[in-house]
Design an enzyme around this catalytic site. Structure first.
Site, PDB file in Angstrom:
ATOM      1  N   GLY A  75       0.810  -1.207   0.000  1.00  0.00           N
ATOM      2  CA  GLY A  75       0.000   0.000   0.000  1.00  0.00           C
ATOM      3  C   GLY A  75       0.849   1.265   0.000  1.00  0.00           C
ATOM      4  N   ASN A 155      -7.712   4.305   8.629  1.00  0.00           N
ATOM      5  CA  ASN A 155      -7.089   3.189   9.344  1.00  0.00           C
ATOM      6  C   ASN A 155      -7.185   3.332  10.867  1.00  0.00           C
ATOM      7  OD1 ASN A 155      -5.308   5.311   8.279  1.00  0.00           O
ATOM      8  ND2 ASN A 155      -3.745   4.374   9.578  1.00  0.00           N
ATOM      9  N   HIS A 205      -1.842  -7.742   2.751  1.00  0.00           N
ATOM     10  CA  HIS A 205      -1.772  -8.192   4.147  1.00  0.00           C
ATOM     11  C   HIS A 205      -2.863  -7.606   5.037  1.00  0.00           C
ATOM     12  CE1 HIS A 205       0.238  -4.833   6.491  1.00  0.00           C
ATOM     13  NE2 HIS A 205       0.487  -4.415   5.269  1.00  0.00           N
ATOM     14  N   CYS A 329       2.303   2.564  12.257  1.00  0.00           N
ATOM     15  CA  CYS A 329       3.470   3.282  11.741  1.00  0.00           C
ATOM     16  C   CYS A 329       3.848   4.450  12.622  1.00  0.00           C
ATOM     17  CB  CYS A 329       3.178   3.773  10.331  1.00  0.00           C
ATOM     18  SG  CYS A 329       2.214   2.597   9.412  1.00  0.00           S
TER      19      CYS A 329
HETATM   20  C1  LIG Z   1      -1.558  -0.371   6.032  1.00  0.00           C
HETATM   21  C2  LIG Z   1      -1.940   0.855   5.274  1.00  0.00           C
HETATM   22  C3  LIG Z   1      -1.106   1.369   4.272  1.00  0.00           C
HETATM   23  C4  LIG Z   1       0.247   0.776   3.978  1.00  0.00           C
HETATM   24  O1  LIG Z   1       0.158  -0.448   3.329  1.00  0.00           O
HETATM   25  P1  LIG Z   1       1.465  -1.418   3.355  1.00  0.00           P
HETATM   26  O2  LIG Z   1       1.099  -2.523   2.441  1.00  0.00           O
HETATM   27  O3  LIG Z   1       1.591  -1.871   4.766  1.00  0.00           O
HETATM   28  O4  LIG Z   1       2.607  -0.632   2.877  1.00  0.00           O
HETATM   29  C5  LIG Z   1      -1.528   2.479   3.573  1.00  0.00           C
HETATM   30  N1  LIG Z   1      -2.707   3.042   3.826  1.00  0.00           N
HETATM   31  C6  LIG Z   1      -3.546   2.588   4.781  1.00  0.00           C
HETATM   32  C7  LIG Z   1      -4.841   3.254   4.995  1.00  0.00           C
HETATM   33  C8  LIG Z   1      -3.179   1.481   5.536  1.00  0.00           C
HETATM   34  O5  LIG Z   1      -4.005   1.039   6.482  1.00  0.00           O
END
Ligand SMILES: *Cc1c(COP(=O)(O)O)cnc(C)c1O
Length: 398
Positions: A75, A155, A205, A329
């Protein structure tokens, strides 16, 4: 010391466990079908078959064409690409970008980088529930605006944005629209045509697939700059040997998540609702953050006044309960969540906030155990909280 006799995972927004069926689908591509999907020989074409099948499956589930799906490392990469790729490709037309103030760090950090390079960014405010207002977007659009990016679902608090309407408003001005759908895909129905977006990010994931793989949907005709050069993969837009097992796993995970979406969402929302109801009834001075209606089924976010979220988190961890303060994060930093602050929550209260995100393997016993431990822990922490003592003193003095 109490021995941990229960382990409860309530951090599905950070990541989900790999589904057993997904692992089975991936396994052959680690061993027998190991070829480079770009090689001409039979080993290569066997791997390519897996990649093509995965691309078709994913495209169909999103209402897209296979040629509109570009695999990435996740993501974060998809968000970086959508934002910076579009900014660089369109810089001659304009240098203004609009995003919401509750985006994931993948977006906000990319914005900060672009600002240093001479782009200007407008951060749309949100209301107390975390919602972006379509009228605010209309007002923010300028002649030099080249891109709007608003996440589909948040998130931290799970708020679901009115993407269809926001995208329509951007398009009326001829401006491209990207959405970070990482939290939404697999949890709520996501169809790129219905949403009317030009680009959409997602990540395996977060829906019981493997880590380190995701994709960016790029609508035909939309042309961000290439992300990674030096290979012909992904229609030359994102070079690098394809991670075949990961891509196959993402498709298997997405197919399973979307097929069982309604039943899983109902089950998960019922657990979440029981949790929310018990917390609100049994613990005083709590605030339920986010929108009660437009919300992901798995998300509950609470502020527990007069205590530190981090202390609560560590104490719950000692009871075997995994949850999160803010996003995975940004936890570890002492700054309260930018999402909660944008929603107008005071610093001190934002500091006492915890996100619980439920998943398809959670049970009612998990919920009840967590509420019991939460009650106990909140009580203990408040008993030693100077803020709480001060508050009670104040109440007595009134
Ligand atoms: C987890 C997340 C990401 C990052 O995705 P990764 O695959 O972990 O790099 C980006 N945006 C949102 C809203 C997320 O929840």
């Amino acid at each position: 010391m109490d021995k941990i006799n229960r382990r409860v995972y309530l951090d599905h927004a950070a990541t989900t466990p790999l589904d057993k069926d997904v692992l089975q689908a991936m396994l052959p591509y680690f061993s027998d079908t190991f070829g480079n999907a770009n090689s001409i020989h039979a080993f290569g074409s066997a791997a390519a078959l897996g990649v093509d099948g995965a691309r078709r499956t994913i495209a169909k589930l999103l209402g897209a064409k296979p040629t509109e799906i570009y695999f990435t490392s996740g993501g974060t990469e998809a968000d970086n690409w959508a934002l910076k790729g579009t900014a660089y490709a369109k810089k001659d037309k304009g240098k203004h970008i609009i995003v919401s103030s509750v985006e994931h760090a993948a977006l906000t950090a990319s914005c900060a980088q672009l600002e240093k390079q001479g782009f200007s960014v407008t951060y749309l405010p949100v209301n107390a529930a975390g919602l972006v207002s379509p009228a605010e977007l209309s007002a923010a659009l300028r002649d030099d605006t080249i891109l709007v990016s608003v996440m589909l679902a948040n998130n931290e608090v799970g708020t679901i944005q009115p993407i269809r309407e926001l995208a329509r408003i951007a398009h009326e001005k001829g401006v491209l629209f990207h959405t970070d759908a990482v939290q939404a895909v697999g949890s709520i129905p996501v169809n790129v045509a219905e949403l009317g977006v030009d680009m959409l990010s997602f990540s395996a994931h977060k829906f019981y697939g493997p880590k380190g793989v995701g994709a960016l949907y790029i609508k035909s005709g939309v042309k961000p700059e290439k992300f990674m050069i030096g290979g012909h993969q992904e229609r030359t837009m994102r070079g690098g040997t394809t991670n075949v097992p990961a891509v196959v796993g993402m498709a298997a995970a997405m197919e399973k998540a979307v097929t069982h979406l309604t039943e899983n969402a109902q089950k998960i929302a019922a657990l979440r609702d029981r949790f929310v109801q018990r917390v609100e009834n049994e613990i005083e001075f709590v605030r339920y953050n986010g929108d009660r209606e437009n919300r992901l089924p798995q998300n509950a976010n609470f502020s527990f006044e007069f205590i530190e979220g981090e202390s609560l988190l560590l104490n719950l961890d000692l009871c075997g309960i995994a949850c999160s303060s803010g996003s995975a994060c940004s936890s570890g930093s002492l700054e309260p969540s930018h999402v909660l602050l944008a929603m107008g929550i005071e610093h001190a209260v934002a500091h006492g906030s915890i996100r619980f995100t439920f998943g398809k393997d959670n049970t009612q016993e998990d919920v009840d155990y967590t509420v019991d431990k939460l009650k106990e822990t909140v009580g203990k922490l408040r008993a030693i909280s100077p803020l709480f003592a001060e508050f009670k003193q104040g109440v007595q003095n009134v």
